[in-house]
Design a protein around this motif. Structure first.
Motif, PDB file in Angstrom:
ATOM      1  N   LEU A  96     -11.405  79.248  17.268  1.00 41.94           N
ATOM      2  CA  LEU A  96     -10.444  79.301  18.018  1.00 41.94           C
ATOM      3  C   LEU A  96     -10.878  80.315  19.182  1.00 41.94           C
ATOM      4  O   LEU A  96     -10.367  80.224  20.387  1.00 41.94           O
ATOM      5  CB  LEU A  96      -9.030  79.254  17.932  1.00 41.94           C
ATOM      6  CG  LEU A  96      -7.903  79.052  19.038  1.00 41.94           C
ATOM      7  CD1 LEU A  96      -8.060  77.534  19.535  1.00 41.94           C
ATOM      8  CD2 LEU A  96      -6.574  79.126  18.110  1.00 41.94           C
ATOM      9  N   GLU A  97     -11.203  81.441  18.610  1.00 38.79           N
ATOM     10  CA  GLU A  97     -11.632  82.645  19.369  1.00 38.79           C
ATOM     11  C   GLU A  97     -12.394  82.549  20.473  1.00 38.79           C
ATOM     12  O   GLU A  97     -12.746  83.225  21.417  1.00 38.79           O
ATOM     13  CB  GLU A  97     -11.817  83.846  18.545  1.00 38.79           C
ATOM     14  CG  GLU A  97     -13.312  83.822  18.115  1.00 38.79           C
ATOM     15  CD  GLU A  97     -13.533  83.016  16.615  1.00 38.79           C
ATOM     16  OE1 GLU A  97     -14.217  83.002  15.996  1.00 38.79           O
ATOM     17  OE2 GLU A  97     -12.238  82.267  16.202  1.00 38.79           O
ATOM     18  N   ARG A  98     -13.451  81.368  20.484  1.00 43.75           N
ATOM     19  CA  ARG A  98     -14.444  80.912  21.299  1.00 43.75           C
ATOM     20  C   ARG A  98     -14.058  79.836  22.344  1.00 43.75           C
ATOM     21  O   ARG A  98     -15.073  79.365  22.882  1.00 43.75           O
ATOM     22  CB  ARG A  98     -15.695  80.736  20.558  1.00 43.75           C
ATOM     23  CG  ARG A  98     -16.195  81.777  19.880  1.00 43.75           C
ATOM     24  CD  ARG A  98     -17.734  81.568  19.262  1.00 43.75           C
ATOM     25  NE  ARG A  98     -17.488  80.437  18.263  1.00 43.75           N
ATOM     26  CZ  ARG A  98     -17.395  80.471  16.986  1.00 43.75           C
ATOM     27  NH1 ARG A  98     -16.991  81.583  16.529  1.00 43.75           N
ATOM     28  NH2 ARG A  98     -17.352  79.531  16.218  1.00 43.75           N
ATOM     29  N   ARG A  99     -12.674  79.620  22.370  1.00 44.91           N
ATOM     30  CA  ARG A  99     -12.414  78.574  23.022  1.00 44.91           C
ATOM     31  C   ARG A  99     -11.291  79.045  24.244  1.00 44.91           C
ATOM     32  O   ARG A  99     -10.406  79.912  23.802  1.00 44.91           O
ATOM     33  CB  ARG A  99     -11.471  77.412  22.311  1.00 44.91           C
ATOM     34  CG  ARG A  99     -12.446  76.778  21.191  1.00 44.91           C
ATOM     35  CD  ARG A  99     -13.631  76.032  21.529  1.00 44.91           C
ATOM     36  NE  ARG A  99     -14.346  75.184  20.520  1.00 44.91           N
ATOM     37  CZ  ARG A  99     -14.963  75.660  19.695  1.00 44.91           C
ATOM     38  NH1 ARG A  99     -15.530  76.950  19.846  1.00 44.91           N
ATOM     39  NH2 ARG A  99     -15.720  74.892  18.709  1.00 44.91           N
ATOM     40  N   ASP A 100     -11.275  78.294  25.459  1.00 42.77           N
ATOM     41  CA  ASP A 100     -10.265  78.453  26.373  1.00 42.77           C
ATOM     42  C   ASP A 100      -9.151  77.491  25.815  1.00 42.77           C
ATOM     43  O   ASP A 100      -9.195  76.506  25.673  1.00 42.77           O
ATOM     44  CB  ASP A 100     -10.588  78.262  27.744  1.00 42.77           C
ATOM     45  CG  ASP A 100     -11.921  79.274  28.176  1.00 42.77           C
ATOM     46  OD1 ASP A 100     -11.596  80.229  27.849  1.00 42.77           O
ATOM     47  OD2 ASP A 100     -12.530  78.725  29.124  1.00 42.77           O
ATOM     48  N   ILE A 101      -7.914  78.090  25.977  1.00 43.83           N
ATOM     49  CA  ILE A 101      -6.604  77.395  25.478  1.00 43.83           C
ATOM     50  C   ILE A 101      -5.667  77.055  26.817  1.00 43.83           C
ATOM     51  O   ILE A 101      -5.586  77.978  27.506  1.00 43.83           O
ATOM     52  CB  ILE A 101      -5.878  78.203  24.324  1.00 43.83           C
ATOM     53  CG1 ILE A 101      -6.826  78.376  23.059  1.00 43.83           C
ATOM     54  CG2 ILE A 101      -4.780  77.303  23.971  1.00 43.83           C
ATOM     55  CD1 ILE A 101      -7.519  76.992  22.635  1.00 43.83           C
ATOM     56  N   THR A 102      -5.015  76.042  27.011  1.00 39.32           N
ATOM     57  CA  THR A 102      -4.167  75.816  27.971  1.00 39.32           C
ATOM     58  C   THR A 102      -2.889  74.935  27.414  1.00 39.32           C
ATOM     59  O   THR A 102      -2.826  74.744  26.248  1.00 39.32           O
ATOM     60  CB  THR A 102      -4.575  74.955  29.034  1.00 39.32           C
ATOM     61  OG1 THR A 102      -3.772  74.951  30.151  1.00 39.32           O
ATOM     62  CG2 THR A 102      -4.996  73.707  28.755  1.00 39.32           C
ATOM     63  N   LEU A 103      -1.829  74.994  27.866  1.00 40.46           N
ATOM     64  CA  LEU A 103      -0.605  74.244  27.599  1.00 40.46           C
ATOM     65  C   LEU A 103      -0.810  72.726  28.225  1.00 40.46           C
ATOM     66  O   LEU A 103      -0.779  72.634  29.549  1.00 40.46           O
ATOM     67  CB  LEU A 103       0.556  74.711  27.891  1.00 40.46           C
ATOM     68  CG  LEU A 103       0.893  76.182  27.287  1.00 40.46           C
ATOM     69  CD1 LEU A 103       2.258  76.697  27.888  1.00 40.46           C
ATOM     70  CD2 LEU A 103       1.050  75.947  25.754  1.00 40.46           C
ATOM     71  N   VAL A 104      -0.693  71.664  27.422  1.00 43.11           N
ATOM     72  CA  VAL A 104      -0.219  70.379  27.937  1.00 43.11           C
ATOM     73  C   VAL A 104       0.963  69.944  27.157  1.00 43.11           C
ATOM     74  O   VAL A 104       1.320  69.782  25.986  1.00 43.11           O
ATOM     75  CB  VAL A 104      -1.528  69.367  27.439  1.00 43.11           C
ATOM     76  CG1 VAL A 104      -1.194  67.905  27.894  1.00 43.11           C
ATOM     77  CG2 VAL A 104      -2.744  69.972  28.021  1.00 43.11           C
TER      78      VAL A 104
END
Length: 324
Positions: A116-124
């Motif tokens: 997860l530290e290498r991923r961009d996260i957003t809210l859906v």
């Protein structure tokens, strides 16, 4: 607390009514966690009723997950409403990603992933989800047996449309790149030896902006793989005075040929009437207008017949094409 037969349980506090809540929240509010009218979607979580779809399941599970988690892979694709193959729709386990050091989530009903530290996260829908470019890259990890290059193109076309719309990008008809396409390239470029890299690179060469439906993607790929010149996607058709006539799904402007995909919504009588009128209008302005249906893409005899018709319209020799 036990409830006598026929006794109606006390109403829930407003702060947790109508949503999944943790056992800890319930105890702090003095609410019994053994109520017969509640279910437990996952360990440590209670709800008034069982989740009915992936959004409700993800919302309920998120209550019991650690903060440093996000939905990924197939679950992220479903939450983004991406067009998955039918075999992947309605997966029983939710894909949950944590950091590499955090270890995989070990919880019934979840498939754990790390990185997860290498991923961009957003809210859906208020749910923590991997960003569209990350989700597209992660899906290739499923392998060719579950998801092929064409599937990645279809999903990628949808990702690009959503990304371009989100950025209000003005992409000209016929363009092969856009901010959305570049975002997919950048996401893949950040990966170190990703699983499915060969498929992702092959799919990237075929992904296009301005595509409005999965079947437009599949119809376009049908022509490209058969060796036809690539059609322009969703090109505005103008008359001699420059006035708008229609928008063509798949267009070969030099040959004045239009292929229009007809989905299920085109079966409505009024829609069919509008389609017929548009076809007559285009033909009156010396355009060749051909309809395409799902059967023309998926059923071999219909596909061969459709490709031969378009080859004739485009003045192509069928012997030089891969019509099969």
């Amino acid at each position: 607390m036990r409830f006598a037969t026929g006794m109606k349980p006390r109403s829930l506090p407003a702060s947790i009514e109508g949503r999944a809540f943790s056992v800890r929240e319930a105890r702090e509010l003095g609410v019994s966690c053994r109520r017969p009218d509640h279910v437990s979607p996952t360990r440590g979580v209670r709800a008034a009723q069982a989740p009915s779809d992936v959004v409700e399941r993800a919302r309920a599970f998120q209550v019991g997950l650690a903060e440093r988690t996000a939905y990924s892979h197939v679950t992220a694709a479903e939450l983004w409403c991406l067009p998955l193959p039918r075999s992947l729709e309605g997966a029983t386990a939710l894909d949950v990603m944590t950091t590499t050091r955090g270890g995989q989530v070990l919880r019934a009903g979840c498939q754990g992933h790390r990185g997860l530290e290498r991923r961009d996260i957003t809210l859906v829908d208020d749910l923590r989800v991997t960003a569209l470019p990350e989700t597209w890259c992660d899906l290739a990890e499923l392998g060719r047996r579950r998801l092929g290059v064409e599937d990645l193109v279809v999903i990628g076309d949808t990702c690009v449309r959503l990304l371009d719309e989100g950025r209000r990008a003005d992409v000209r008809p016929g363009a092969t790149t856009s901010p959305g396409v570049r975002a997919l390239h950048e996401a893949l470029g950040r990966r170190v030896r990703p699983r499915g890299k060969v498929m992702l690179r092959e799919a990237l060469d075929l992904i296009r902006p301005r595509v409005k439906s999965p079947m437009e993607s599949r119809a376009r790929l049908m022509f490209v793989r058969a060796g036809f010149p690539e059609p322009v996607v969703n090109l505005p058709i103008l008359d001699e005075a420059g006035d708008f006539l229609a928008e063509g799904d798949l267009v070969w402007p030099d040959q004045r040929v239009i292929g229009e995909y007809q989905g299920e919504h085109h079966a409505d009588r009024r829609r069919r009437s509008a389609d017929s009128g548009r076809g007559h209008l285009l033909r009156s302005h010396i355009w060749t207008h051909e309809e395409l249906w799902a059967e023309d893409v998926f059923h071999r005899p219909r596909r061969i017949a459709a490709l031969r018709r378009f080859a004739e319209h485009l003045d192509l020799d069928p012997k030089t094409l891969l019509i099969a």
